[in-house]
Design a protein around this motif. Structure first.
Motif, PDB file in Angstrom:
ATOM      1  N   GLN A  86       0.826  -1.209   0.000  1.00 48.78           N
ATOM      2  CA  GLN A  86       0.000   0.000   0.000  1.00 48.78           C
ATOM      3  C   GLN A  86       0.864   1.265   0.000  1.00 48.78           C
ATOM      4  O   GLN A  86       0.548   2.243  -0.680  1.00 48.78           O
ATOM      5  N   TYR A  87       1.950   1.228   0.764  1.00 49.91           N
ATOM      6  CA  TYR A  87       2.875   2.364   0.777  1.00 49.91           C
ATOM      7  C   TYR A  87       3.433   2.616  -0.623  1.00 49.91           C
ATOM      8  O   TYR A  87       3.431   3.748  -1.108  1.00 49.91           O
ATOM      9  N   LEU A  88       3.929   1.565  -1.268  1.00 51.80           N
ATOM     10  CA  LEU A  88       4.497   1.718  -2.610  1.00 51.80           C
ATOM     11  C   LEU A  88       3.447   2.192  -3.607  1.00 51.80           C
ATOM     12  O   LEU A  88       3.718   3.059  -4.437  1.00 51.80           O
ATOM     13  N   GLN A  89       2.252   1.629  -3.522  1.00 49.91           N
ATOM     14  CA  GLN A  89       1.180   2.038  -4.434  1.00 49.91           C
ATOM     15  C   GLN A  89       0.852   3.522  -4.262  1.00 49.91           C
ATOM     16  O   GLN A  89       0.512   4.197  -5.227  1.00 49.91           O
ATOM     17  N   GLY A  90       0.962   4.009  -3.048  1.00 47.50           N
ATOM     18  CA  GLY A  90       0.674   5.418  -2.773  1.00 47.50           C
ATOM     19  C   GLY A  90       1.692   6.377  -3.362  1.00 47.50           C
ATOM     20  O   GLY A  90       1.455   7.589  -3.408  1.00 47.50           O
ATOM     21  N   GLN A  91       2.809   5.849  -3.827  1.00 45.95           N
ATOM     22  CA  GLN A  91       3.852   6.685  -4.418  1.00 45.95           C
ATOM     23  C   GLN A  91       3.674   6.881  -5.921  1.00 45.95           C
ATOM     24  O   GLN A  91       4.404   7.653  -6.535  1.00 45.95           O
ATOM     25  N   TRP A  92       2.692   6.181  -6.501  1.00 39.94           N
ATOM     26  CA  TRP A  92       2.513   6.197  -7.952  1.00 39.94           C
ATOM     27  C   TRP A  92       1.062   6.480  -8.307  1.00 39.94           C
ATOM     28  O   TRP A  92       0.150   5.976  -7.667  1.00 39.94           O
ATOM     29  N   ARG A  93       0.856   7.248  -9.351  1.00 35.23           N
ATOM     30  CA  ARG A  93      -0.491   7.529  -9.855  1.00 35.23           C
ATOM     31  C   ARG A  93      -0.963   6.425 -10.801  1.00 35.23           C
ATOM     32  O   ARG A  93      -2.138   6.074 -10.817  1.00 35.23           O
ATOM     33  N   SER A  94      -0.043   5.850 -11.543  1.00 39.76           N
ATOM     34  CA  SER A  94      -0.362   4.864 -12.573  1.00 39.76           C
ATOM     35  C   SER A  94      -0.938   3.575 -11.976  1.00 39.76           C
ATOM     36  O   SER A  94      -0.325   2.954 -11.105  1.00 39.76           O
ATOM     37  N   GLN A  95      -2.086   3.179 -12.497  1.00 36.22           N
ATOM     38  CA  GLN A  95      -2.698   1.921 -12.046  1.00 36.22           C
ATOM     39  C   GLN A  95      -1.839   0.725 -12.443  1.00 36.22           C
ATOM     40  O   GLN A  95      -1.814  -0.276 -11.735  1.00 36.22           O
ATOM     41  N   GLU A  96      -1.106   0.844 -13.550  1.00 39.98           N
ATOM     42  CA  GLU A  96      -0.223  -0.257 -13.967  1.00 39.98           C
ATOM     43  C   GLU A  96       0.859  -0.516 -12.913  1.00 39.98           C
ATOM     44  O   GLU A  96       1.153  -1.669 -12.588  1.00 39.98           O
TER      45      GLU A  96
END
Length: 91
Positions: free
Chosen positions: A33-43
């Motif tokens: 979740q932390y890493l996902q929060g650093q990126w806008r891209s859904q990919e």
């Protein structure tokens, strides 16, 4: 080497290098979740999710991922090479 010294070496090798509190499977999910929060891209988010699933499916924890630094584990699971590197480096 004495028996006491041998035990001391064994205990040292079993010490967590990351010292993450709480349940280890929750730590993997939180890290994703932390890493996902650093990126806008859904990919990217989907790739981080896949990397986290690989860790959990492989019965690993973040300490093992950090200490082994094995991007092939992730790429064999279908995670893109760059995401595999980020997953390990950001620990």
């Amino acid at each position: 080497m004495t028996a006491g010294t041998s035990a001391q070496v064994l205990n040292t090798s079993m010490t967590s290098s990351l010292d993450i509190p709480g349940f280890k499977d929750d730590a993997v999910k939180d890290y994703v979740q932390y890493l996902q929060g650093q990126w806008r891209s859904q990919e990217y988010k989907d790739q981080f999710e896949k990397a986290g699933k690989a860790v959990l499916d492989g019965y690993l924890d973040l300490d093992e991922v950090h200490s082994k630094q094995n991007p092939t584990f992730f790429t064999n699971y279908g995670v893109e090479e760059g995401i595999a590197a980020l997953f390990m480096v950001c620990l």
